[in-house]
Design an enzyme around this catalytic site. Structure first.
Site, PDB file in Angstrom:
ATOM      1  N   GLU A  98       0.607  -1.142  -0.096  1.00 58.07           N
ATOM      2  CA  GLU A  98      -0.004   0.088   0.014  1.00 58.07           C
ATOM      3  C   GLU A  98       0.841   1.391  -0.050  1.00 58.07           C
ATOM      4  OE1 GLU A  98      -3.254   0.541  -0.227  1.00 58.07           O
ATOM      5  OE2 GLU A  98      -3.963  -1.725  -0.153  1.00 58.07           O
ATOM      6  N   GLU A 148      -2.910  13.950  -2.576  1.00 57.86           N
ATOM      7  CA  GLU A 148      -1.876  14.848  -2.263  1.00 57.86           C
ATOM      8  C   GLU A 148      -0.994  14.139  -1.183  1.00 57.86           C
ATOM      9  OE1 GLU A 148      -3.427  18.521  -0.854  1.00 57.86           O
ATOM     10  OE2 GLU A 148      -1.302  19.566  -0.337  1.00 57.86           O
TER      11      GLU A 148
END
Ligand SMILES: [Zn+2]
Length: 180
Positions: A98, A148
């Protein structure tokens, strides 16, 4: 500590039997002291289990790496790089996978930091495992799920943090670093 049992059945309760397709019924199982979804046709009982998530705590120069969510739930809020563990995957592998998917960074898992239960995720209750990790390669970039990326000092932690135990774990880090 009192644990809330909201979100205990939904949305993970099976409404149809995965064996025979009949509509499931909610029944009180006296020997277990709780309700379960039971198939009135073939007797299959659905035992829901916690979802397992794994994430990484990456620190550089006293700052923590957070990612801003591109999708719901908690769209726009910040969380640790993390995701669900696949059924055939060790959680530390999931944490590194991840991290790569969400941040572009190759990491080495150093050890477990904490594990927290959550019951505020509309996708179901779970347990988030947080691993300390160090960057060994790759380049910081956003992924499909991240709007972001940024490193935050303890006094810069944004107010809008995702639930699912991310808020608890991020504030615990902040508290350890500031002593507040
Ligand atoms: Zn059935």
């Amino acid at each position: 500590m009192e644990i809330s049992i909201k979100n205990m059945h939904e949305p993970t309760a099976a409404r149809y039997c995965i064996r025979c397709g009949a509509a499931m019924e909610r029944r009180f199982i006296a020997s277990e002291g709780r309700e379960r979804m039971v198939c009135p046709n073939c007797g299959w009982v659905h035992y829901p289990h916690l979802k397992v998530g794994a994430g990484v705590l990456i620190e550089q120069d006293g700052k923590i790496l957070l990612v801003r969510r591109a999708h719901n739930p908690w769209k726009g809020a910040w969380n640790l790089p993390a995701g669900y563990v696949e059924i055939d995957e060790p959680p530390e592998h999931a944490a590194a996978r991840e991290a790569k998917e969400e941040t572009g960074l190759e990491v080495r898992i150093l050890g477990i930091v904490d594990a927290r239960f959550f019951n505020d995720d509309p996708r179901g209750n779970g347990l988030l495992l947080l691993y300390r990790a160090e960057v060994v390669g790759g380049e910081l970039r956003t992924g499909d799920e991240t709007a972001e990326l940024r490193f935050f000092a303890p006094d810069e932690i944004p107010a809008e943090l995702a639930g699912g135990a991310h808020d608890v774990l991020i504030r615990a880090w902040q508290q350890r670093r500031t002593g507040k």
